[in-house]
Design a protein around this motif. Structure first.
Motif, PDB file in Angstrom:
ATOM      1  N   LEU A   7      25.597  -5.907   4.230  1.00 46.04           N
ATOM      2  CA  LEU A   7      25.959  -5.023   5.330  1.00 46.04           C
ATOM      3  C   LEU A   7      27.146  -5.587   6.111  1.00 46.04           C
ATOM      4  O   LEU A   7      28.037  -4.838   6.530  1.00 46.04           O
ATOM      5  N   LYS A 279      24.973   1.671  19.987  1.00 45.27           N
ATOM      6  CA  LYS A 279      24.326   2.791  19.310  1.00 45.27           C
ATOM      7  C   LYS A 279      24.007   2.395  17.862  1.00 45.27           C
ATOM      8  O   LYS A 279      22.953   2.727  17.325  1.00 45.27           O
ATOM      9  N   GLU A 280      24.945   1.666  17.269  1.00 44.60           N
ATOM     10  CA  GLU A 280      24.744   1.197  15.891  1.00 44.60           C
ATOM     11  C   GLU A 280      23.556   0.226  15.831  1.00 44.60           C
ATOM     12  O   GLU A 280      22.732   0.291  14.912  1.00 44.60           O
ATOM     13  N   THR A 283      20.479   2.205  16.102  1.00 46.96           N
ATOM     14  CA  THR A 283      20.240   2.942  14.854  1.00 46.96           C
ATOM     15  C   THR A 283      19.632   2.012  13.801  1.00 46.96           C
ATOM     16  O   THR A 283      18.688   2.388  13.107  1.00 46.96           O
ATOM     17  N   HIS A 284      20.179   0.807  13.704  1.00 49.43           N
ATOM     18  CA  HIS A 284      19.631  -0.162  12.754  1.00 49.43           C
ATOM     19  C   HIS A 284      18.154  -0.408  13.043  1.00 49.43           C
ATOM     20  O   HIS A 284      17.334  -0.472  12.127  1.00 49.43           O
ATOM     21  N   ILE A 285      17.842  -0.538  14.341  1.00 44.99           N
ATOM     22  CA  ILE A 285      16.443  -0.805  14.722  1.00 44.99           C
ATOM     23  C   ILE A 285      15.576   0.406  14.378  1.00 44.99           C
ATOM     24  O   ILE A 285      14.478   0.262  13.831  1.00 44.99           O
ATOM     25  N   ALA A 286      16.080   1.602  14.676  1.00 42.54           N
ATOM     26  CA  ALA A 286      15.310   2.818  14.365  1.00 42.54           C
ATOM     27  C   ALA A 286      15.070   2.950  12.862  1.00 42.54           C
ATOM     28  O   ALA A 286      14.038   3.442  12.416  1.00 42.54           O
ATOM     29  N   LEU A 287      16.045   2.486  12.084  1.00 43.93           N
ATOM     30  CA  LEU A 287      15.906   2.613  10.625  1.00 43.93           C
ATOM     31  C   LEU A 287      14.967   1.549  10.043  1.00 43.93           C
ATOM     32  O   LEU A 287      14.665   1.592   8.857  1.00 43.93           O
ATOM     33  N   GLY A 288      14.569   0.597  10.865  1.00 43.13           N
ATOM     34  CA  GLY A 288      13.572  -0.355  10.376  1.00 43.13           C
ATOM     35  C   GLY A 288      13.975  -1.809  10.415  1.00 43.13           C
ATOM     36  O   GLY A 288      13.303  -2.654   9.830  1.00 43.13           O
ATOM     37  N   MET A 289      15.076  -2.103  11.100  1.00 43.97           N
ATOM     38  CA  MET A 289      15.447  -3.526  11.222  1.00 43.97           C
ATOM     39  C   MET A 289      14.818  -4.091  12.487  1.00 43.97           C
ATOM     40  O   MET A 289      14.685  -3.371  13.487  1.00 43.97           O
ATOM     41  N   THR A 290      14.446  -5.372  12.442  1.00 48.17           N
ATOM     42  CA  THR A 290      13.976  -6.018  13.669  1.00 48.17           C
ATOM     43  C   THR A 290      15.219  -6.478  14.442  1.00 48.17           C
ATOM     44  O   THR A 290      16.309  -6.583  13.865  1.00 48.17           O
ATOM     45  N   PRO A 382      15.648  -0.935  22.577  1.00 45.38           N
ATOM     46  CA  PRO A 382      16.098  -0.092  21.468  1.00 45.38           C
ATOM     47  C   PRO A 382      16.321   1.356  21.873  1.00 45.38           C
ATOM     48  O   PRO A 382      17.250   2.010  21.413  1.00 45.38           O
ATOM     49  N   THR A 383      15.475   1.851  22.798  1.00 53.53           N
ATOM     50  CA  THR A 383      15.584   3.262  23.197  1.00 53.53           C
ATOM     51  C   THR A 383      16.903   3.529  23.921  1.00 53.53           C
ATOM     52  O   THR A 383      17.486   4.593  23.772  1.00 53.53           O
ATOM     53  N   ILE A 386      19.921   3.141  21.230  1.00 54.49           N
ATOM     54  CA  ILE A 386      20.132   4.321  20.373  1.00 54.49           C
ATOM     55  C   ILE A 386      21.060   5.323  21.050  1.00 54.49           C
ATOM     56  O   ILE A 386      21.896   5.952  20.410  1.00 54.49           O
TER      57      ILE A 386
END
Lengths: 391, 232
Positions: A7, A279-280, A283-290, A382-383, A386
């Motif tokens: 990445l 925001k990125e 987004t990474h966190i929302a997609l499943g990254m810690t 995270p909220t 995003i």
């Protein structure tokens, strides 16, 4: 880690100009740091080599009272050579040098000098002593280029020298300058007048005596001489070592300035990234990254600048440094007067250790500098991230 | 408690500090969502829709009460487990698409699969399938800046759907789109919901979205005021 690498590579390639500007600045640091250290290494190596070849050979034996930093000690720092020593000299293992104080009168001016007597037939050091072989009645003398320049002496000139012999009697004679040699070793040149050993011994009433004995580099001597102390390369090269160490300190300052500039660029990019790419991050966190994984990603991204910089530095730096190593770096003429051992042209010496060491230092520093701003990610909500809300 | 529910929310309260006081964003929420639902949490701005969606999405935790998502209590999840749950079972669609600008369409959709460590061949297959669902196979090399708003949101849907998650959470997905694009997007999501039995939960106040919903949960001042089934 492989994911972070993948990445990070994508992000860096995607950022295009911003990435390449940082990489270019960092690659300049690589090349300049390696070049500058290469110059110091080259200088060090050349200075050591020249000093060994021209002055100290495989080491020296000093008469017990000899102290090169105490001119008052010179009067008593000489001794007759033993039969065994004379035999070693005849076998080419040693060459004696007699040192005394004298005064030279070039163009009527007074100039304190060190009068050094050397065997014209010696082959142990590269000093062109064979030029002192004389077949007429003149006392042949040779001086270095710097000395000749300072005293307006040229080949064929006669100059008066005055000295005090072993009995304390003053005497004077005219010597003929038969040769002006060029040496990178300033201590052989500045304030030194070389004459044949036997003439010198006779002038000083010190037949068969010497102040120092220079050993041959290849054959060596190995034994001990009563009343004489052996001085090895470590001691005899102290001045050069200290000078290079001093220059290295200056080099480190340069290194730190250069690194700081490069690291500032990386730090700036990282700090900006953390703010601009919230925001990125979200987004990474929302997609499943810690958050920890995102920190690793951003750190790897920052550190990857140094990997790309090393590659870029290799592409343009390698031919550039190789060219420099082949043609060398010409020193300005005035460096001759600095009184230190320095060649007219310094050939930088690069080693694998130098390249790898520099790369490792830059890589570690970049990683640390890249990591520091990313710690902020762990404090982000995270909220809010995003939505790209500045936190 | 409905045992077949994918999401089960019990007495949920969420408060935020506001200076020295606390602001209650959600109050006594009790809800369940089953597999294959196409539901929406609707209400005006500030009613708590996004907060509720964030808690369901394990991006936030309740102050009181419990929210169980696929059998796991959100409050009990550590950050690694929460990330794992999102990674494997949840898809997100955002109002502003949240596409990574330096990535191509393909790379954006591929990202969740990279996190799941799916092999490259399989990944490619899944990405192309997902882009086919949203009709963007001809744009795989484009970057978000080269796409229209509708196309960007379709990429966002493809990214959410690529791993075939059990739940997709869509926060105001049509807010930045015109009517035509909104309908295209909603039809796409409705088709995916029917074909893959994926649960879609929207947070919206857009009438265009509401007309597609089969269940509408109305929030006002952080409380559920109505929970109605609109279509069979």
């Amino acid at each position: 880690m492989s994911l972070a690498l993948k990445l990070a590579y994508r992000n860096l390639m995607g950022a295009k100009l911003r990435t390449w500007l940082n990489v270019f600045v960092l690659s300049l640091s690589f090349v300049v740091i390696i070049w500058q250290k290469g110059i110091l290494n080259g200088w060090d190596q050349q200075a050591r080599r020249d000093t060994i070849n021209w002055e100290i050979g495989g080491g020296q034996y000093w008469q017990g009272d000899y102290d090169p930093y105490d001119p008052f000690a010179l009067e008593g720092s000489h001794a007759r050579l033993s039969v065994a020593t004379e035999r070693a000299i005849a076998e080419g293992k040693l060459t004696p040098i007699l040192i005394s104080q004298a005064t030279m009168y070039p163009e009527g001016r007074i100039q304190n000098i060190l009068l050094k007597g050397i065997d014209p037939n010696q082959k142990i050091i590269e000093l062109p002593s064979w030029e002192l072989i004389s077949e007429n009645g003149d006392i042949p003398a040779m001086i270095g280029k710097r000395n000749a320049k300072n005293n307006h002496l040229k080949m064929g000139d006669y100059v008066t020298i005055r000295w005090r012999d072993a009995n304390g009697t003053f005497d004077a004679v005219e010597v003929k300058i038969v040769h002006i040699f060029k040496s990178n070793v300033a201590t052989l040149d500045m304030g030194v007048l070389w004459i044949p050993l036997q003439k010198h011994q006779k002038m000083m009433q010190m037949d068969g005596e010497a102040t120092i004995l220079v050993t041959d580099q290849k054959i060596g001597f190995g034994g001990s001489i009563v009343g004489w102390e052996f001085k090895d390369h470590y001691l005899l090269l102290t001045e050069i070592r200290e000078m290079i160490e001093m220059k290295s300190v200056g080099g480190y300052v340069f290194f730190v300035i250069l690194m700081s500039l490069a690291m500032l660029a990386i730090f700036d990019t990282q700090v900006l990234s953390i703010f601009r790419r919230q925001k990125e991050i979200g987004t990474h966190i929302a997609l499943g990254m810690t958050q920890k994984q995102v920190i690793v990603l951003f750190t790897v991204e920052g550190a990857a600048h140094s990997v790309l910089a090393a590659i870029l530095a290799g592409i343009y730096g390698f031919p550039l440094l190789a060219y420099q190593a082949s043609v060398g770096w010409a020193m300005p003429g005035s460096t001759d007067d600095f009184g230190m051992t320095i060649a007219e042209t310094i050939f930088p010496a690069y080693s694998i250790g130098l390249v790898l060491g520099t790369t490792l230092i830059v890589l570690i520093t970049t990683t640390i500098v890249s990591y520091l701003p990313t710690r902020r990610i762990s404090k982000m909500k995270p909220t809010d991230a995003i939505r790209g809300k500045i936190q | 408690m409905n045992n077949s529910a994918l999401i089960h929310i019990t007495d949920l309260v969420k408060t935020f500090p506001m200076g020295k006081r606390e602001f209650t964003a959600l109050k006594d929420i009790n809800l369940s969502f089953s597999a294959g639902e196409f539901s929406g949490i609707v209400g005006p701005s500030g009613s708590g829709k996004t907060t509720l969606l964030n808690i369901i999405g394990t991006l936030d935790v309740p102050t009181k009460g419990d929210a169980r998502v696929i059998g796991r209590s959100v409050s009990d999840l550590n950050s690694k487990d929460a990330a794992d749950l999102r990674n494997k079972h949840l898809g997100f669609i955002f109002q502003t698409y949240n596409l990574l600008q330096v990535y191509t369409v393909f790379e954006n959709v591929e990202l969740p699969l990279l996190l799941l460590k799916i092999p490259s061949e399989k990944r490619r297959e899944m990405v192309l399938q997902s882009l086919e669902w949203v009709g963007l196979t001809d744009k795989i090399k484009s970057r978000p800046a080269q796409l229209s708003g509708g196309e960007c949101q379709r990429v966002s849907i493809a990214r959410a759907m690529v791993k075939s998650p059990q739940i997709v959470l869509a926060d105001e997905p049509t807010a930045n789109l015109d009517a035509k694009n909104s309908h295209t997007i909603l039809q796409t999501m409705e088709n995916l919901n029917r074909e893959l039995n994926t649960t879609f939960i929207f947070a919206t106040h857009d009438e265009k979205v509401i007309q597609y919903l089969r269940r509408k949960i109305s929030l006002e001042d952080g409380q559920v005021v109505r929970d109605e089934t609109i279509k069979g």
